[in-house]
Enzyme design. Structure first.
Site, PDB file in Angstrom:
ATOM      1  N   LEU A  26       0.869  -1.179   0.000  1.00 13.37           N
ATOM      2  CA  LEU A  26       0.000   0.000   0.000  1.00 13.37           C
ATOM      3  C   LEU A  26       0.902   1.224   0.000  1.00 13.37           C
ATOM      4  CD1 LEU A  26      -2.859  -0.738   2.593  1.00 13.37           C
ATOM      5  CD2 LEU A  26      -3.167  -0.209   0.180  1.00 13.37           C
ATOM      6  N   ASP A  27       0.573   2.221  -0.824  1.00 11.79           N
ATOM      7  CA  ASP A  27       1.378   3.439  -0.852  1.00 11.79           C
ATOM      8  C   ASP A  27       1.369   4.111   0.518  1.00 11.79           C
ATOM      9  OD1 ASP A  27       1.793   3.035  -3.552  1.00 11.79           O
ATOM     10  OD2 ASP A  27       0.025   4.193  -4.119  1.00 11.79           O
ATOM     11  N   VAL A  28       2.415   4.870   0.813  1.00 16.77           N
ATOM     12  CA  VAL A  28       2.543   5.529   2.113  1.00 16.77           C
ATOM     13  C   VAL A  28       1.325   6.399   2.442  1.00 16.77           C
ATOM     14  CG1 VAL A  28       3.922   7.185   3.444  1.00 16.77           C
ATOM     15  CG2 VAL A  28       5.063   5.437   2.070  1.00 16.77           C
TER      16      VAL A  28
END
Length: 581
Positions: free
Chosen positions: A390-392
């Site tokens: 998952l992206d930051v």
């Protein structure tokens, strides 16, 4: 011979010996290379070319020796003839010498000067090398296309195949058209199984841009069916699946061949795991399901995982080294060999994901390795046990494996489409309800932090959308759509780039929305949350985990008004599922 190779007269014999050993993939080639390049100023340009080829053929990994090769090439660059220059270029690309090095820049300069003197062999080798290193020198490729028009009949099938691969990889559509035209003129029967696999990949990648390539693809498919026993199964699978145009008959033939290959006894290695995963992805992408093949793949993967589990010693949790427990994430489901953890916004999934602008972001992988004893949580080569990322700036559920056997089991489930991931997103504007599927291919350049982009040469990417509610910011008059999204593929930034492509960027997305839109957004983090994960446990029983919206997203949503009664009902129905869970 090495002990006596001190005189200049003995160097040619040494070079010839390295050539001989390279063809046999002998370990002696590296020792010869060290001795020869120790006296590189005494070598002729041709000898440097031959030695470079020998070392590259043996795939040497000695960094000091590779450095000596690069220095010698830099010293002799201006003196290479076209044939030697092509060989050296191939060697540098194969050894992965930095494309920013002085030796590589000098090669490029000489290539511009000598490209018109190249033979067909030299031309295919040089363009392949530039493509391999992702160095697109337009003048070299323009010259190659011009030469191809006159020299096409002189190319050997493998050279023509390499040239086609280079043009497709570097997006030179004119070159793709020219090589395809010559391939069609000759007929597919002239090409080896390996070449047909490569050409099938080229066709799958360039289909949308070329009517000529679309004419070639059915011929490649027919060749694949007729000569299936000769093919590299995983490459062929991937190519025909990625095209999304192949007939079911080719996958029936591939399935039968794969079952025989998988049932054969062989060493269970992690390299074999990559091929097996490619098979699963290909058949799922092509919507071709075969229970018997799936069982064979699962048996093979589990054997590989068990071998790795037995070979890896248990590690103490990092907590014992004095680390404090990071705040934020929480384990929502903890099974014997797999778990589901909540990732908050501002955390990265694992260290390998760390982008430039989030250097200080804490990692979910550190959180797990602090309290768990499984070796996989400290294994970068297996994504620290994480099954996806998952992206930051996003939040939500992440599935992780405690053991290598569980990791391979879940990898298979993901490639077969059995791991479902549901997201809730708030995007700008009113997304039409008719937009229920996006199949735009995505291209991501690993060399920099640029956004993923929609590109005909990109990897297949498929997202499914369901509009839940149309919302309005009463004070500013801005419109939004609350949408539930599932993904069949897991490309980097897939949802973010797909929504932006449709003209409805994600709320709070600084990377894919315009600067003006981002500045007046409801919040300055992505309104994207993975709220549901479902998968099978180690007894093949279905498991589903739900996670409600984080408070910041709930507050943002509460500040908006539903456009109409249908939108109000849609939002409340979605929220009700968390009250029941």
């Amino acid at each position: 011979m090495l002990a006596r190779a001190h005189s200049m007269e003995e160097l040619p014999a040494l070079v010839a010996l390295s050539w001989h050993f390279a063809k046999q993939a002998s370990k002696h080639c590296e020792a010869i290379g060290r001795e020869a390049f120790r006296r590189s100023t005494e070598l002729s340009p041709k000898a440097v070319s031959q030695l470079s080829w020998s070392l590259a053929s043996c795939r040497i990994q000695d960094s000091l020796l590779i450095h000596d090769v690069a220095l010698s090439i830099e010293f002799h660059a201006a003196r290479f003839e076209a044939r030697d220059l092509a060989t050296v270029t191939w060697a540098v690309a194969t050894l992965l010498v930095s494309a920013k090095s002085r030796s590589w820049r000098k090669i490029q300069l000489q290539a511009r000067k000598k490209i018109n003197c190249c033979s067909t062999r030299d031309l295919s080798m040089m363009t392949w090398a530039f493509s391999k290193c992702k160095q697109v020198d337009k003048s070299v490729f323009d010259a190659a296309i011009g030469l191809l028009a006159d020299m096409a009949p002189q190319f050997r099938p493998q050279g023509l195949t390499n040239l086609c691969w280079a043009f497709v990889t570097t997006r030179f559509t004119t070159g793709v058209e020219e090589t395809t035209k010559e391939i069609l003129r000759r007929g597919i029967s002239e090409f080896s199984p390996q070449a047909i696999s490569i050409l099938a990949w080229c066709s799958a990648t360039a289909l949308q841009s070329s009517p000529l390539v679309m004419r070639a693809f059915p011929l490649l498919e027919q060749a694949g069916q007729n000569r299936i026993r000769e093919f590299s199964a995983s490459n062929t699978c991937w190519a025909f699946a990625a095209s999304q145009r192949a007939e079911a008959t080719i996958f029936i033939a591939l399935s039968n061949r794969l079952q025989r290959l998988l049932q054969m006894s062989g060493k269970e290695t992690e390299r074999a795991e990559l091929e097996v995963r490619a098979f699963a992805w290909a058949f799922n992408t092509a919507s071709f399901h075969d229970n018997k093949l799936e069982s064979c793949i699962k048996t093979r993967l589990l054997r590989i995982g068990q071998v790795v589990d037995q070979s890896m010693p248990m590690q103490p949790p990092l907590r014992e080294a004095g680390l404090d427990r990071p705040a934020g994430p929480a384990i929502l489901l903890d099974l014997s060999d797999r778990l589901v953890v909540r990732k908050p916004c501002g955390w990265e999934t694992h260290k390998a994901d760390r982008p430039i602008d989030f250097k200080a972001a804490p990692a979910l992988s550190d959180f797990l390795s602090t309290y768990q004893t499984s070796p996989i949580f400290q294994d970068k080569n297996h994504q620290f046990g994480m099954m996806h990322r998952l992206d930051v700036p996003n939040s939500g559920l992440v599935l992780a494996a405690r053991s290598y056997a569980a990791y391979y089991d879940l990898i298979l489930q993901m490639n077969l489409g059995k791991v479902r991931r549901h997201y809730i997103a708030l995007c700008h504007g009113w997304l039409p309800r008719s937009y229920c599927e996006i199949t735009a291919p995505l291209l991501w350049d690993q060399a920099n932090a640029a956004p993923s982009r929609i590109c005909q040469y990109g990897k297949p990417a498929r997202s499914f959308l369901e509009v839940l509610s149309y919302l309005v910011d009463g004070q500013q008059g801005v419109t939004y759509t609350l949408v539930e999204i599932t993904i069949q593929t897991g490309r980097r930034h897939q949802i973010r780039s797909h929504l932006a492509f449709m003209g409805h960027p994600l709320v709070g997305d600084a990377k894919y929305a315009s600067a003006a839109t981002f500045q007046r957004d409801l919040l300055h983090r992505n309104f994207l949350h993975r709220f549901l994960i479902s998968f099978l446990d180690n007894e093949s029983q279905p498991v589903e985990v739900l996670d409600a919206l984080p408070r910041d997203l709930q507050h943002a949503l509460a500040s908006l008004e539903a456009k109409d009664n249908e939108s109000a009902r849609g939002m409340h129905c979605w929220l009700d599922q968390f009250k029941k869970s």
